[in-house]
Design an enzyme around this catalytic site. Structure first.
Site, PDB file in Angstrom:
ATOM      1  CD  GLN A 223      -1.928  -2.281   1.198  1.00  9.05           C
ATOM      2  OE1 GLN A 223      -0.929  -2.687   1.775  1.00  9.05           O
ATOM      3  NE2 GLN A 223      -2.839  -3.093   0.685  1.00  9.05           N
ATOM      4  CB  SER A 226      -1.084   2.515  -6.107  1.00  9.49           C
ATOM      5  OG  SER A 226      -1.728   1.427  -5.534  1.00  9.49           O
TER       6      SER A 226
END
Length: 271
Positions: A223, A226
């Site tokens: 996380q 991206s």
């Protein structure tokens, strides 16, 4: 068409959602990526969260934040005023909603340059990360006088060979469910063969995606990563897209296959 309005992504994996303690000060990106390949990891890269990387060595790596400075995603400067990132980082957003920060290695400092946006292009067929087409281009209000990274083309098939090593970059979480890194990190990841990716990842589509990682996990993007770069041979071959958890065994990270989209992206970059 340049636009900033699309439907909102439900959020799969690599989208940056940080703990409240750091959300106000960190700008997100990398960690290490899940694994499935046979080759052993280089000893200096087998650290959850990767190892320190220099922004001087990777000057085209940028962080993308919301307009209030809270972290969102990563990206790659592919033209002086253009940043390539993941569509799910920009879907449902207007140019005024995002900022790009270049040249900042330590996200707890005020170094580097901040750019507002004047446009957002999202692949017209994008609907969901597992459906592919997870690419977007951000147009900067002012160009950056920094090196850019060339895109892999359909002729660069050797860069995608199974077992070939790539390099992922970012400031994202250093463990699944953990905290993001304040420093830019890098991690070496071997490309996993398409049949194996298809066998363990529902929705994997070899024509538009590639996956990279180690069979026993431990190194992966996560996380906050991206939209960030996956590089090989001095070119951008992938964009961090999705995965199942972070650094889990037999769950490699999934990246946009940039060479598939290069002809279209070239038109966008010239628009």
């Amino acid at each position: 068409m340049w636009s900033g309005t699309r439907s909102q992504l439900s959020g799969f994996r690599r989208h940056a959602t940080l703990g409240a303690a750091l959300a106000a000060v960190l700008l997100t990106l990398a960690a290490p990526a899940p694994a499935l390949a046979e080759p052993p990891a280089p000893p200096d890269s087998r650290v959850v969260g990767g190892i320190r990387a220099s922004i001087l060595e990777f000057p085209w790596t940028v962080a993308i934040t919301k307009s209030d400075g809270s972290p969102l995603c990563g990206g790659t400067l592919v033209a002086p005023a253009m940043v390539l990132t993941a569509a799910h980082c920009a879907i449902g957003r207007q140019p005024k909603d995002l900022l790009v920060i270049a040249g900042r290695e330590d996200l707890l400092t005020l170094g580097g340059e901040i750019r507002a946006l004047t446009g957002i292009w999202i692949h017209p067929f994008y609907t969901d990360v597992r459906a592919g087409d997870d690419v977007a281009v951000l147009r900067l209000a002012l160009p950056l006088a920094r090196p850019t990274l060339p895109l892999a083309t359909p002729a660069d098939t050797l860069l995608y060979g199974p077992g070939s090593y790539t390099l992922a970059l970012g400031w994202g979480r250093t463990a699944e469910g953990g905290f993001p890194s304040r420093y830019l990190l890098k991690a070496a990841l071997p490309i996993v063969g398409d049949p194996l990716c298809q066998a363990v990842l529902a929705g994997f589509e070899a024509s538009s995606m590639l996956c990279a990682g180690y069979a026993n996990g431990g190194v992966d993007t996560c996380q906050g990563d991206s939209g960030g770069p996956l590089i090989a041979g001095g070119k951008l071959i992938g964009v961090t897209s999705w995965g199942i958890g972070c650094a889990r065994p037999y769950q490699p990270g999934v990246y946009v296959r940039v060479s598939t989209y290069q002809p279209l992206l070239d038109l966008v970059l010239r628009s």
